[in-house]
Design an enzyme around this catalytic site. Structure first.
Site, PDB file in Angstrom:
ATOM      1  N   CYS A  75      17.944 -48.833  -1.288  1.00 24.67           N
ATOM      2  CA  CYS A  75      18.044 -50.307  -1.222  1.00 24.67           C
ATOM      3  C   CYS A  75      19.496 -50.736  -1.103  1.00 24.67           C
ATOM      4  O   CYS A  75      19.821 -51.675  -0.365  1.00 24.67           O
ATOM      5  CB  CYS A  75      17.427 -50.945  -2.468  1.00 24.67           C
ATOM      6  SG  CYS A  75      15.685 -50.568  -2.672  1.00 24.67           S
TER       7      CYS A  75
ATOM      8  N   ARG B  85       8.909 -51.570   1.315  1.00 24.55           N
ATOM      9  CA  ARG B  85       9.925 -52.168   2.215  1.00 24.55           C
ATOM     10  C   ARG B  85       9.192 -52.887   3.342  1.00 24.55           C
ATOM     11  O   ARG B  85       8.869 -52.291   4.370  1.00 24.55           O
ATOM     12  CB  ARG B  85      10.849 -51.083   2.778  1.00 24.55           C
ATOM     13  CG  ARG B  85      11.601 -50.343   1.711  1.00 24.55           C
ATOM     14  CD  ARG B  85      12.534 -49.273   2.244  1.00 24.55           C
ATOM     15  NE  ARG B  85      12.847 -48.350   1.169  1.00 24.55           N
ATOM     16  CZ  ARG B  85      13.756 -48.577   0.220  1.00 24.55           C
ATOM     17  NH1 ARG B  85      14.471 -49.683   0.243  1.00 24.55           N
ATOM     18  NH2 ARG B  85      13.955 -47.700  -0.754  1.00 24.55           N
TER      19      ARG B  85
HETATM   20  C1  BEZ Z   1      15.773 -46.412  -3.425  1.00 22.69           C
HETATM   21  O1  BEZ Z   1      16.627 -45.530  -3.448  1.00 22.69           O
HETATM   22  O2  BEZ Z   1      16.021 -47.530  -2.962  1.00 22.69           O
HETATM   23  C2  BEZ Z   1      14.408 -46.118  -3.941  1.00 22.69           C
HETATM   24  C3  BEZ Z   1      13.905 -44.863  -3.752  1.00 22.69           C
HETATM   25  C4  BEZ Z   1      12.624 -44.577  -4.247  1.00 22.69           C
HETATM   26  C5  BEZ Z   1      11.915 -45.555  -4.918  1.00 22.69           C
HETATM   27  C6  BEZ Z   1      12.446 -46.817  -5.080  1.00 22.69           C
HETATM   28  C7  BEZ Z   1      13.692 -47.113  -4.582  1.00 22.69           C
END
Ligand code: BEZ
Length: 241
Positions: free
Chosen positions: A56, A139
């Site tokens: 993110c 997402r």
């Molecule tokens: C992230 O790195 O944004 C992420 C990865 C796995 C689950 C939720 C967020």
């Protein structure tokens, strides 16, 4: 003893062509009324799973860095996660103060990030997919046009960061299709040939196949293309809305 079951929260899934579901929310830039506040603009409304997570973070830095590029196509960005406002503020401050990614650093996120602890908005937009995670948004990307109609929907799982060149291409392609009344073929980019709408009569099909329609080239009667230069595309969609 009878047990009363609590009904599952209502989750809806807006579709292409639907009006964007309306809501009022608190954001890192103050309250917004969506989509009313964005009437006349294109919007990329997207969700991310959680603040203070690496994928993110890379996405927010990329979105913020490309914000001017989207603005050139009259497109605003609005983000959402099911975190609270103070978490959002702390995360965005951390990004600016501490995080470098690729050639990006000192990145300030100035587009609104919605707090949605109740998940009310996320559920309205089908952003919670319990098979993936019942406590985080996936997402999701909704492209919304100036009339508030949903024009494209893209979903990615938690582990997969989005392709931002593709998001920009989606905006360019939708605006080009609207402006020139054409369609855009696989992997289209501004300057590539576009698809002419299908012939609506045998006469038009014959004229096109006989090569009598200026600038139109046909593989067969149903597959005809024409050139629109990158310059014509850019001047139409960047300067004319
Ligand atoms: C992230 O790195 O944004 C992420 C990865 C796995 C689950 C939720 C967020």
């Amino acid at each position: 003893m009878t047990t009363i079951e609590t009904p599952a929260p209502v989750t809806t899934m807006p579709r292409i062509g639907d009006p964007a579901p309306a809501f009022t929310a608190q954001t890192t830039q103050g309250e917004i009324n969506f989509p009313a506040d964005y009437a006349g603009k294109w919007v990329i409304f997207f969700s991310h799973p959680a603040d203070f997570t690496p994928v993110c973070t890379s996405e927010f830095m990329t979105f913020a860095t490309m914000q001017e590029q989207f603005a050139a196509y009259h497109t605003e960005l609005v983000g959402l996660s099911v975190d609270g406002l103070y978490s959002h503020i702390a995360w965005l401050r951390t990004i600016k103060e501490k995080i470098s990614y690729r050639d990006m650093k000192d990145v300030e996120v100035t587009f609104p990030l919605i707090e949605d602890v109740s998940m009310e908005v996320a559920r309205k937009y089908g952003m919670i997919m319990p098979g993936e995670d019942s406590t985080k948004a996936v997402r999701a990307v909704f492209v919304i046009d100036p009339k508030g109609t949903i024009r494209a929907v893209i979903y990615y799982p938690l582990s997969l960061g989005r392709n931002f060149d593709e998001l920009l291409r989606v905006i360019q392609a939708l605006q080009t299709a609207d402006h020139f009344s054409v369609a855009t073929p696989a992997d289209w980019r501004p300057g590539d040939r576009v698809i002419v709408p299908p012939a609506g009569s045998c006469g038009t099909a014959k004229e096109r196949m006989d090569g009598h329609v200026d600038g139109v080239e046909c593989e067969d009667w149903f597959f005809c293309t024409k050139e629109i230069s990158a310059q014509d595309v850019e001047s139409a969609i960047r300067g004319n809305q």
